[in-house]
Design a protein around this motif. Structure first.
Motif, mmCIF file in Angstrom:
data_model
loop_
_atom_site.group_PDB
_atom_site.id
_atom_site.type_symbol
_atom_site.label_atom_id
_atom_site.label_comp_id
_atom_site.label_asym_id
_atom_site.label_seq_id
_atom_site.Cartn_x
_atom_site.Cartn_y
_atom_site.Cartn_z
ATOM 1 N N LEU A 140 132.774 11.001 33.489
ATOM 2 C CA LEU A 140 132.494 11.869 32.445
ATOM 3 C C LEU A 140 133.372 11.854 31.067
ATOM 4 O O LEU A 140 132.869 11.943 29.931
ATOM 5 N N ASP A 141 134.436 11.038 31.466
ATOM 6 C CA ASP A 141 135.194 10.762 30.160
ATOM 7 C C ASP A 141 134.530 10.051 29.167
ATOM 8 O O ASP A 141 134.443 10.023 28.065
ATOM 9 N N GLY A 159 129.622 21.365 33.070
ATOM 10 C CA GLY A 159 129.429 20.072 33.860
ATOM 11 C C GLY A 159 129.653 20.274 35.419
ATOM 12 O O GLY A 159 130.466 21.350 35.487
ATOM 13 N N LYS A 202 128.070 19.669 26.394
ATOM 14 C CA LYS A 202 129.123 19.228 26.974
ATOM 15 C C LYS A 202 129.960 20.305 27.446
ATOM 16 O O LYS A 202 131.309 19.997 27.677
ATOM 17 N N ASN A 203 129.524 21.427 27.285
ATOM 18 C CA ASN A 203 130.409 22.755 27.542
ATOM 19 C C ASN A 203 130.308 23.182 28.888
ATOM 20 O O ASN A 203 131.048 24.046 29.563
ATOM 21 N N GLY A 242 125.037 17.952 33.888
ATOM 22 C CA GLY A 242 125.505 18.435 32.780
ATOM 23 C C GLY A 242 124.398 19.041 32.066
ATOM 24 O O GLY A 242 123.273 19.259 32.267
ATOM 25 N N ASN A 256 136.253 19.780 21.599
ATOM 26 C CA ASN A 256 136.590 18.836 22.526
ATOM 27 C C ASN A 256 137.195 17.488 22.008
ATOM 28 O O ASN A 256 136.802 17.133 20.846
ATOM 29 N N ASN A 316 137.488 14.521 23.151
ATOM 30 C CA ASN A 316 137.230 13.333 23.530
ATOM 31 C C ASN A 316 136.503 12.402 22.222
ATOM 32 O O ASN A 316 135.643 13.230 21.582
ATOM 33 N N ALA A 368 132.688 12.745 21.983
ATOM 34 C CA ALA A 368 132.183 14.007 22.073
ATOM 35 C C ALA A 368 130.753 14.045 21.587
ATOM 36 O O ALA A 368 130.098 15.079 21.885
ATOM 37 N N TYR A 399 132.945 13.985 27.784
ATOM 38 C CA TYR A 399 133.413 15.376 28.277
ATOM 39 C C TYR A 399 134.968 15.189 28.005
ATOM 40 O O TYR A 399 135.687 14.295 28.205
ATOM 41 N N ASP A 400 135.364 16.567 27.904
ATOM 42 C CA ASP A 400 136.785 16.791 27.790
ATOM 43 C C ASP A 400 137.246 17.009 29.419
ATOM 44 O O ASP A 400 136.949 18.304 29.908
ATOM 45 N N THR A 401 137.591 16.233 30.066
ATOM 46 C CA THR A 401 137.893 16.125 31.365
ATOM 47 C C THR A 401 138.847 17.144 31.716
ATOM 48 O O THR A 401 139.101 17.339 32.961
#
Length: 197
Positions: A165-166, A144, A141-142, A137, A25, A27, A30, A170-172
């Motif tokens: 989410l960002d 969502g 965070k895998n 979620g 991730n 982010n 993360a 999260y990796d949007t």
């Protein structure tokens, strides 16, 4: 139903293993733990359309998907999932789960029983003041989801949900919109039946 149950068992193993095959991730937030929000459960009940999710095999190729939540007298929640497989003219599939709000979470964390004894943790990460939109979620965070009371969400609102989410870490870039009308199939940003997920 048996095939879906097997997929859910595999999902459980995937979640428990931390989904080690996924890319890292990117982010910068993360590693920040997710925080649930308080939920007025009676107001939260009803139909929620799945606007977007991080694609995974258990919901692969589903279109027009939505959840229907009903609060039971014992405080548990009947959780019904409905979707068409592959196309909107396909039969409507239905899967039933039982959710239990976790004591002390103010309704923001649910224990979802797919079938005995398999359970998952579901976190309510956001719900707007009018209970029109919500974000769900899982701790790693895998996984969502973005939900809406209406089947179609404006691009502006969708971007607002992704921004939330960002901010949560999260990796949007992994989110794909779920087609809720036939015209959305194949549009940029939408998952398409047959995609590898």
């Amino acid at each position: 139903m048996r095939r879906f149950a097997c997929a859910v068992v595999a999902l459980a193993l995937l979640v428990l293993s931390g989904c080690s095959g996924e890319p890292p991730n990117p982010n910068p937030r993360a590693s920040v733990p997710l925080t649930t929000v308080p939920v007025d459960l009676p107001r939260y009940m009803g139909r929620w359309y799945i606007i977007a999710n991080i694609p995974y095999f258990a919901e692969r190729d589903f279109v027009g998907s939505y959840a229907q939540w009903v609060l039971r007298p014992d405080g548990k929640i009947d959780d019904s999932y409905y979707a068409h497989k592959g196309a909107f003219d396909a039969p409507l599939k239905h899967y039933q789960f039982l959710d239990t709000p976790v004591p002390g979470s103010n309704g923001g964390e649910w224990s979802v029983q797919v079938f005995w004894p398999v359970r998952f943790k579901q976190l309510t990460l956001y719900v707007d003041p009018d209970y029109r939109y919500t974000i769900l979620g899982y701790p790693g965070k895998n996984l969502g989801w973005i939900f809406s009371r209406d089947p179609v969400m404006s691009d502006d609102t969708y971007r607002e949900m992704l921004a939330k989410l960002d901010a949560m870490g999260y990796d949007t870039s992994r989110f794909k919109r779920v087609p809720q009308t036939p015209e959305q199939i194949g549009m940029p940003g939408f998952a398409s039946p047959g995609d590898k997920q």
